[in-house]
Design an enzyme around this catalytic site. Structure first.
Site, PDB file in Angstrom:
ATOM      1  N   ASP A   1       0.916  -1.260   0.080  1.00  0.00           N
ATOM      2  CA  ASP A   1       0.044   0.028  -0.141  1.00  0.00           C
ATOM      3  C   ASP A   1       0.793   1.283   0.000  1.00  0.00           C
ATOM      4  O   ASP A   1       2.031   1.257   0.418  1.00  0.00           O
ATOM      5  CB  ASP A   1      -0.857  -0.121   1.262  1.00  0.00           C
TER       6      ASP A   1
ATOM      7  N   ASP B   1      -0.131   5.182   0.994  1.00  0.00           N
ATOM      8  CA  ASP B   1      -0.563   6.050   1.875  1.00  0.00           C
ATOM      9  C   ASP B   1      -0.553   5.345   3.382  1.00  0.00           C
ATOM     10  O   ASP B   1      -1.481   4.584   3.599  1.00  0.00           O
ATOM     11  CB  ASP B   1      -1.793   6.750   1.630  1.00  0.00           C
TER      12      ASP B   1
HETATM   13  C1  XBP Z   1      -5.396   6.236   1.005  1.00  0.00           C
HETATM   14  C2  XBP Z   1      -6.475   7.155   0.589  1.00  0.00           C
HETATM   15  C3  XBP Z   1      -6.083   8.080  -0.207  1.00  0.00           C
HETATM   16  C4  XBP Z   1      -5.124   9.318   0.400  1.00  0.00           C
HETATM   17  C5  XBP Z   1      -5.196  10.461  -0.703  1.00  0.00           C
HETATM   18  O1  XBP Z   1      -6.118   4.981   1.095  1.00  0.00           O
HETATM   19  O2  XBP Z   1      -7.256   6.938   1.219  1.00  0.00           O
HETATM   20  O3  XBP Z   1      -7.311   8.935  -0.751  1.00  0.00           O
HETATM   21  O4  XBP Z   1      -5.555   9.855   1.483  1.00  0.00           O
HETATM   22  O5  XBP Z   1      -5.264  10.180  -2.100  1.00  0.00           O
HETATM   23  P1  XBP Z   1      -5.073   3.478   1.103  1.00  0.00           P
HETATM   24  P2  XBP Z   1      -6.107  10.935  -3.128  1.00  0.00           P
HETATM   25  O6  XBP Z   1      -3.722   3.827   1.699  1.00  0.00           O
HETATM   26  O7  XBP Z   1      -5.839   2.484   1.871  1.00  0.00           O
HETATM   27  O8  XBP Z   1      -4.897   3.235  -0.207  1.00  0.00           O
HETATM   28  O9  XBP Z   1      -6.473  12.190  -2.529  1.00  0.00           O
HETATM   29  O10 XBP Z   1      -5.313  10.940  -4.292  1.00  0.00           O
HETATM   30  O11 XBP Z   1      -7.067  10.055  -3.186  1.00  0.00           O
HETATM   31 MG    MG Z   2      -2.767   2.929   3.416  1.00  0.00          MG
END
Ligand code: XBP
Ligand code: MG
Length: 227
Positions: free
Chosen positions: A9, A11
């Site tokens: 993953d 973020d």
């Molecule tokens: C991460 C997210 C993302 C980021 C922002 O989820 O929810 O939306 O916060 O990205 P995960 P965007 O780590 O579970 O994939 O603004 O580009 O959507």
């Molecule tokens: Mg995440």
């Protein structure tokens, strides 16, 4: 069951990116003339909703148009990528070491994320360098999987692209939504809870570590079943 593919993953897992997203959102709100401010606790609650645009849609008044939401999301991402390019956010502990060890043992690397390809590339380039994009056999992101986590779509896309079964892969995740998505695709999970996800329910994860530096990379790969 062996380890053929390690899916990261982005973020919260590769890096603590959410403070970068939050700062970029707050600057974008001001730029668009709104007096909104997402503090830490507000943003933690909003993180239950995956995807930045979806998150803003949930928060904003119903009469804010989808077009404006999209424009604000683009503006947020432009600011976020500038911060990444400036090297403002580094990888979490142990990430680089695990990537290097996996490559040395011919374990394929992949990415399965809710965020957009541009944000992934900005993070990889800003931390590992541009050539590192070629280290990942698959990069599955928002453009590939509109159904966001906890939906398993992005994990299924990543597996299908490489023709690998979920049982031969592991995911590294930081969040409840991530665990649910990976497990629903038949993939076991190493959970490294992020700043915003500390204290969330870890059920479903096969292994929980404070971060990837908690176990030596070779030992971790052995535990995950690398050949
Ligand atoms: C991460 C997210 C993302 C980021 C922002 O989820 O929810 O939306 O916060 O990205 P995960 P965007 O780590 O579970 O994939 O603004 O580009 O959507
Ligand atoms: Mg995440």
């Amino acid at each position: 069951m062996s380890l053929r593919l390690l899916l990261f993953d982005v973020d919260g897992t590769l890096a603590e990116t959410e403070e970068g997203h939050r700062a970029a959102w707050n600057a974008t709100f001001a730029h668009f003339g709104f007096d909104w401010h997402w503090d830490f606790n507000t943003y933690r609650d909003l993180l239950q909703i995956a995807g930045g645009a979806e998150r803003l849609r949930h928060f904003a008044p119903a009469d804010l148009s989808d077009e404006t939401i999209r424009a604000m999301h683009r503006a947020k991402n432009a600011r976020y990528r500038e911060a990444m390019a400036a090297g403002e956010i580094g990888l979490r502990p142990g990430v680089r070491q695990l990537i290097d060890a996996a490559r040395a043992r011919d374990v394929a690397l992949g990415i399965a994320t809710t965020t957009s390809r541009g944000n992934v590339e900005a993070l990889i380039e800003g931390t590992l360098g541009r050539a590192a994009l070629g280290w990942f056999s698959v990069i599955a992101c928002a453009e590939d999987a509109p159904e966001k986590k906890p939906d398993p779509q992005v994990y299924r896309v990543a597996l299908a692209r490489l023709g690998i079964e979920g049982a031969d892969a592991w995911a590294v995740e930081d969040s409840r939504n991530g665990i649910i998505a990976a497990v629903a695709a038949g993939i076991r999970v190493v959970l490294t809870p992020s700043l915003y996800m500390a204290g969330d329910d870890p059920r479903g994860a096969a292994l929980v570590l404070d971060d990837l530096a908690a176990v030596a990379p070779e030992e971790l790969l052995d535990q995950l079943g690398a050949g």
